[in-house]
Design an enzyme around this catalytic site. Structure first.
Site, PDB file in Angstrom:
ATOM      1  N   CYS A 243      40.924  35.886  36.733  1.00  0.00           N
ATOM      2  CA  CYS A 243      40.149  36.300  35.557  1.00  0.00           C
ATOM      3  C   CYS A 243      40.112  37.811  35.385  1.00  0.00           C
ATOM      4  O   CYS A 243      39.997  38.296  34.262  1.00  0.00           O
ATOM      5  CB  CYS A 243      38.709  35.794  35.663  1.00  0.00           C
ATOM      6  SG  CYS A 243      38.523  34.066  35.185  1.00  0.00           S
TER       7      CYS A 243
ATOM      8  N   GLU B  13      33.496  40.412  44.712  1.00  0.00           N
ATOM      9  CA  GLU B  13      34.538  40.033  43.750  1.00  0.00           C
ATOM     10  C   GLU B  13      34.932  41.255  42.924  1.00  0.00           C
ATOM     11  O   GLU B  13      35.123  41.158  41.714  1.00  0.00           O
ATOM     12  CB  GLU B  13      34.046  38.922  42.812  1.00  0.00           C
ATOM     13  CG  GLU B  13      33.603  37.665  43.539  1.00  0.00           C
ATOM     14  CD  GLU B  13      33.226  36.536  42.579  1.00  0.00           C
ATOM     15  OE1 GLU B  13      33.907  35.519  42.607  1.00  0.00           O
ATOM     16  OE2 GLU B  13      32.257  36.691  41.822  1.00  0.00           O
TER      17      GLU B  13
ATOM     18  N   CYS C 137      35.972  29.439  36.094  1.00  0.00           N
ATOM     19  CA  CYS C 137      36.264  30.443  35.064  1.00  0.00           C
ATOM     20  C   CYS C 137      37.755  30.642  34.837  1.00  0.00           C
ATOM     21  O   CYS C 137      38.199  30.850  33.705  1.00  0.00           O
ATOM     22  CB  CYS C 137      35.610  31.763  35.410  1.00  0.00           C
ATOM     23  SG  CYS C 137      35.932  32.331  37.087  1.00  0.00           S
TER      24      CYS C 137
ATOM     25  N   HIS D 103      31.716  44.226  40.176  1.00  0.00           N
ATOM     26  CA  HIS D 103      32.409  42.953  39.959  1.00  0.00           C
ATOM     27  C   HIS D 103      33.504  43.171  38.912  1.00  0.00           C
ATOM     28  O   HIS D 103      33.232  43.615  37.802  1.00  0.00           O
ATOM     29  CB  HIS D 103      31.356  41.954  39.462  1.00  0.00           C
ATOM     30  CG  HIS D 103      31.826  40.562  39.257  1.00  0.00           C
ATOM     31  ND1 HIS D 103      32.531  40.164  38.152  1.00  0.00           N
ATOM     32  CD2 HIS D 103      31.653  39.446  40.001  1.00  0.00           C
ATOM     33  CE1 HIS D 103      32.782  38.864  38.227  1.00  0.00           C
ATOM     34  NE2 HIS D 103      32.253  38.406  39.345  1.00  0.00           N
TER      35      HIS D 103
ATOM     36  N   GLY E  80      23.785  40.550  32.640  1.00  0.00           N
ATOM     37  CA  GLY E  80      24.346  41.002  33.916  1.00  0.00           C
ATOM     38  C   GLY E  80      25.851  40.789  33.978  1.00  0.00           C
ATOM     39  O   GLY E  80      26.561  41.524  34.663  1.00  0.00           O
ATOM     40  N   HIS E  81      26.320  39.798  33.253  1.00  0.00           N
ATOM     41  CA  HIS E  81      27.765  39.556  33.161  1.00  0.00           C
ATOM     42  C   HIS E  81      28.217  39.839  31.745  1.00  0.00           C
ATOM     43  O   HIS E  81      28.128  38.989  30.871  1.00  0.00           O
ATOM     44  CB  HIS E  81      28.099  38.112  33.527  1.00  0.00           C
ATOM     45  CG  HIS E  81      29.545  37.912  33.884  1.00  0.00           C
ATOM     46  ND1 HIS E  81      30.572  38.420  33.107  1.00  0.00           N
ATOM     47  CD2 HIS E  81      30.144  37.286  34.929  1.00  0.00           C
ATOM     48  CE1 HIS E  81      31.732  38.109  33.668  1.00  0.00           C
ATOM     49  NE2 HIS E  81      31.502  37.429  34.763  1.00  0.00           N
TER      50      HIS E  81
END
Lengths: 644, 644
Positions: A327, A309, A408, A257, A182-183
């Site tokens: 990030c 985000e 992060c 995101h 998912g990321h």
């Protein structure tokens, strides 16, 4: 010798030493303050000891699903620093951390703090939300960097073993799960692992993740059903959030995101470059254009919304509430760099430079040990001197934090600053490209010839760059000097002789026989630019921003008092750039002969215009580089300033 | 006969019939559409049947802690409607609802759906968060209104019994808890109950809640400890949220949740007026000034922040993200009305009128059955035609909703509109005050004399009001006509003869012998005003708003296309007011000879100003009353419009 710009290869940061100047200072700060501060936070928050896998319920420092990635990025940052600045103590310490990590690897190769020590029963159960491959990817990047820095294979071998475990469990074969994270992040990390090891299967696995993403039936749906959940109850409501709503080759818009997005797009660009996949390249280019035409802050920030985000709709770029995560801008640097490889054009480096000098550096305090997660383009504190709210969301004082629960940004920033030397040069068969300007000396190979190149410059405070070439033996190759997109006039001299070659895709290609001692002087005109926002950015209508070179400026209360919404910079305002050696160890500021809208205001909040006496009084205003905002007393800040 | 304005008494809405005109149409809509829509929603969501107290886990329609208050406000709204527009069917229905409520009362007098049917063990355990007195207060208000409308005491008696139970449990005596509600409301309701019943103990209980609030040791702390909770873990972080951080007489700023705030301040004003408590009056006046000088939207909205549904810091009035809850503006009407009683000055009615004509009416659709909770002053949809986000927070299309889980606003709006007649007149010993202008006829008593008064007017679309006086016998009394704060010139004629009496605290006091057939014509000049925002409201800097009479205007995409941030109304723009009979059943619109900032934009999002060709082209712009926005195709909207 080719006539156009070819796909090219970055010059490793191992071969580039940034001596001094702007980035020299940033890197020294990174080494001396940021990395130690991160080490301290990693330790006191339990992120290092977590590898012992001995956390028990009720104990402090419950491991979080992101902690592996914090370790990975931190190791990577330390490794980059070791490449150019050896430090035996740091290396010994990192070895000890790597020993802990290696000892945490399970007999089957699995490696993850949270899903070993806290919830082993949930291993590989929720790729959509729980970041296992993301964690693995960051550890892979750390392992590759540490291997390249030190030659030590321990972490690299550990990670190869873990990736092999993932590779065995996930893929298109019978009995494998058709999963991806998912990321996104592992995608680009696996390409690095492929290059470090030469093992084709890592490239294949990355390509598999890319190919499978968003395919029907959607893996995240199936996985949710397997957990006994209704996929429709997905908290983020849409797989656009994780860029898995449709197959990636069908995607043409920046969505969801923003960090996930830019990592995914980086991986896509990597795979497109490695495989020559035209559909993937086209998707990358479409998304890139969408980002740059509709979604990018002038600071290089992206992802305006706190809620996801991430991205919203075109031209939706609010200033005070901007998320613009540190990030995300860092991930944009990664993506831009890969896009140049895919499609050599300085427009990618222009965006990269915009992000680097503005949103990225805003993420860290000038002293180096405090960090921003969000990087708004306007600030209005809700604490003194304007008032005290202490509302539910807390005080908004725009001070950077020492650390975050979801940490992060700090190690991400540290690894980028430490590796900046790797973004300065690249080569193709016959050309040495100079992308960024920063005082450095480097050793590169062009046309099978060892070339030493050096830069001396006060960039970004001044536009003159002196480049020196040193070769064992005179020889022909091309030197490609980037003419930044912000630059509208420049002069170029080689050994004192003016050159008028036009730029190709943003690069002046100097094709000649080079000999030691050749000197190139590139002078980029660097006036203050009044920058207009696109007419559809409603938040900026009627405002301008000040930019000089790649640096976006802002006005702060510390210099200009409060109520900055009443500062006006008329079209004919005189602006003078001054270098202030004592401010933030030396920055160029812009002194503006501006105005303030003032009024002898009578009565309450709203008054008939005819009843008020409006005037504009001349006011001296000082603008500072945005990247250095919020380093003094908390107060108001604005990037976009009224023009009328 | 006194020479100044005295504390005075409202003329009951039972004596005032709004015939037609603006408020006649609003009331008809309220009766014919809003009340039936609320009835339907109350039924289908289980809010009526919930009184049967037979909900069981697993069943749908789990009662919510607010549901009693929804019932209370709905009964109150129906009661007000019955006062001026008898409706046997409605009355029979409401009787049946009241039977259900009465049957739900517990043997000890306790009455609350949630804490009887769902969590009886938690009765009176968390006044801070769980709204029990708030629920009771709204039911009391409903009971009083229904009693006044119908003479039926059933619900009134039920509520007296419940309040007696509360009174027995809470108070300063030994064995009593020193509690008060986290959501003020009961305070003002108890003053109504005191007037309806003549029972002093209800006034005393209200005063006790007011006096005790914010006293050390803080009841909410003690109550949390008794629940085994750490008071410091209060989710809202600060008792400012519920105005209980310090004793109310020490408060001088509008703070916290705005609906709680305005209800509390209403109760404080009631108690100050009833008791002559100067310290309480001073607190009310200080908080009032703070609200009006620092926290009020031009629409009469208050509470800019979603996070606390309330106040932040002075001048913090964002437009697109404004919360400005419908209930808060309604509560402001209540408070303003009480402030006038405490301190007779038309400035309170000015604010009341601002809220009424703008933020309050924005809360309901023109057809009457859809509602806004938040009332922003600028809108930018994130769905077509501009794009599709479908982000985590969902689509933002600015369509009103049929209902809300927390359904405070719809019945609140219905009760205010139904009771509007009660805000038009008040009297003191020798004066009849006219506060609002609306076509109506009323029967009042002034100086022990029965007086019939009528108004005919197209207000707020026109500034002329024709007032008629009818008395059995000629006699002397004062007629006080409010000159609204927005009005800068007016003429006044009595029986054709011009009067030039100056206004006292916003009222022209006509002191004369009145006879039947006397006619007063008040002509308020009502040009379009260009309204400037206070220079410290950063969100509005460089913008103006258009207001005509009490009505604030906005521009909408439905009339003007999109990209409204590029609309400019220069200082010399011609503006023509036109009555459009077919738009929203007749409204005055403002046609503006405005400009649009246009540019033959070249390149990406940010361009040097010198490289763009900026022009302004004349554009016809139509502004409509803000209260009628979002009744057509979803699109952009702005109240504040660029001036340059």
């Amino acid at each position: 010798m080719t006539s156009s710009i070819q796909q090219n290869t970055p010059v490793s940061l191992k071969n580039v030493v940034i001596d001094n100047g702007f980035w020299g200072a940033r890197q020294a700060n990174n080494r001396e303050h940021t990395l130690p501060a991160i080490k301290h936070q990693m330790e006191i928050t339990g992120r290092v000891d977590a590898w012992k896998l001995d956390w028990k319920p009720g104990q402090p420092h419950k491991p979080h699903i992101f902690w592996d990635s914090d370790n990975g990025k931190w190791i990577e940052a330390a490794a980059y620093s070791l490449m150019t600045h050896p430090d035996a103590e740091l290396e010994t310490y990192m070895d000890s951390v790597i020993d802990l990590i290696a000892a945490a690897q399970q007999p089957d190769g699995y490696l993850n703090i949270f899903f070993t020590a806290v919830e082993p029963q949930n291993k590989f159960k929720n790729l959509r939300d729980w970041h296992e491959f993301y964690d693995a990817g960051h550890l892979v990047e750390g392992a590759v960097a540490y291997y390249e820095a030190t030659g030590k294979r321990k972490l690299l071998d550990v990670m190869c073993r873990y990736i092999d475990t993932i590779d065995a469990n996930f893929g298109p074969k019978e009995g494998q799960k058709r999963g991806y994270d998912g990321h996104p992040e592992a995608e680009l990390a696996l390409v690095k692992l492929y290059h470090a090891t030469g093992e084709q299967r890592y490239l294949d696995l990355s390509k598999y993740f890319i190919d499978e993403r968003g395919q029907q039936p959607l893996y995240f749906d199936q996985e949710a059903i397997a957990r006994g959940e209704d996929p429709k109850q997905y908290w983020a409501k849409t797989y656009r959030y994780c860029q898995a709503h449709i197959p990636v080759r069908e995607q043409d818009m920046a969505t969801g995101h923003s960090v996930r997005a830019a990592y995914l797009y980086s991986g896509m660009a990597d795979i497109a470059a490695e495989t020559g996949d035209e559909a993937l390249k086209k998707a990358c280019m479409s998304i890139w254009d969408d980002l740059n035409e509709h979604h990018l802050y002038i600071t290089g920030g992206l992802g305006p919304a706190h809620a996801n985000e991430g991205f919203t709709v075109p031209y939706d770029l609010p200033n005070e509430t901007a998320y613009a995560e540190t990030c995300a801008a860092i991930a944009l640097v990664f993506w831009a760099w890969r896009m140049f490889k895919l499609d050599p054009d300085s427009k990618y480096i222009d965006t990269m430079e915009r992000a680097l000098y503005n949103n990225v550096l805003s993420g860290v305090s000038h002293e180096g040990s405090h960090f921003f997660y969000a990087n708004p383009l306007a600030a209005f504190p809700n604490v003194t001197p304007h008032g005290q709210w202490s509302g539910i969301v807390g005080d908004r004082d725009y001070r950077r934090s020492e650390w975050f629960d979801c940490a992060c940004c700090p190690p991400n920033l540290a690894r980028l600053v430490a590796s900046l030397g790797g973004y300065i040069y690249s080569t193709d068969t016959d050309t040495l490209y100079v992308h960024l300007y920063a005082s450095n000396h480097a050793e590169v190979e062009v046309n099978s010839r060892a070339v030493k190149i050096s830069q001396q410059t006060d960039y970004p405070w001044a536009g003159q760059i002196r480049l020196g070439v040193d070769v064992d033996q005179a020889g022909r190759f091309r030197l490609g000097l980037r003419i930044p997109g912000w630059c509208r006039a420049y002069t170029l001299k080689v050994n004192g002789e003016a050159l008028t070659t036009a730029a190709t895709k943003g690069y002046v290609l100097i094709d000649r026989e080079w000999k030691s001692g050749d000197e190139i002087i590139l002078s980029l005109e660097m006036p203050v630019e009044r920058v207009l926002p696109h007419p559809l950015i409603r938040h900026d209508a009627g405002n301008i921003a000040l930019q000089r070179g790649p640096v976006v400026y802002c006005i702060e209360e510390a210099d200009n008092g409060n109520n900055l919404a009443n500062v006006i910079i008329p079209q004919d305002a005189r602006m003078i750039t001054t270098f202030e050696p004592d401010l933030f160890d030396g920055v160029s500021v812009i002194n503006v002969e501006a105005q303030r809208s003032t009024t002898d205001w009578k009565g309450g909040l709203y008054q008939p215009e005819s009843a008020q006496h409006l005037t504009r009084v001349p006011t001296a205003i000082k603008a500072i580089p945005y990247c250095f905002w919020a380093n003094r007393e908390p107060g108001e800040m604005r990037v976009w300033i009224r023009e009328n």
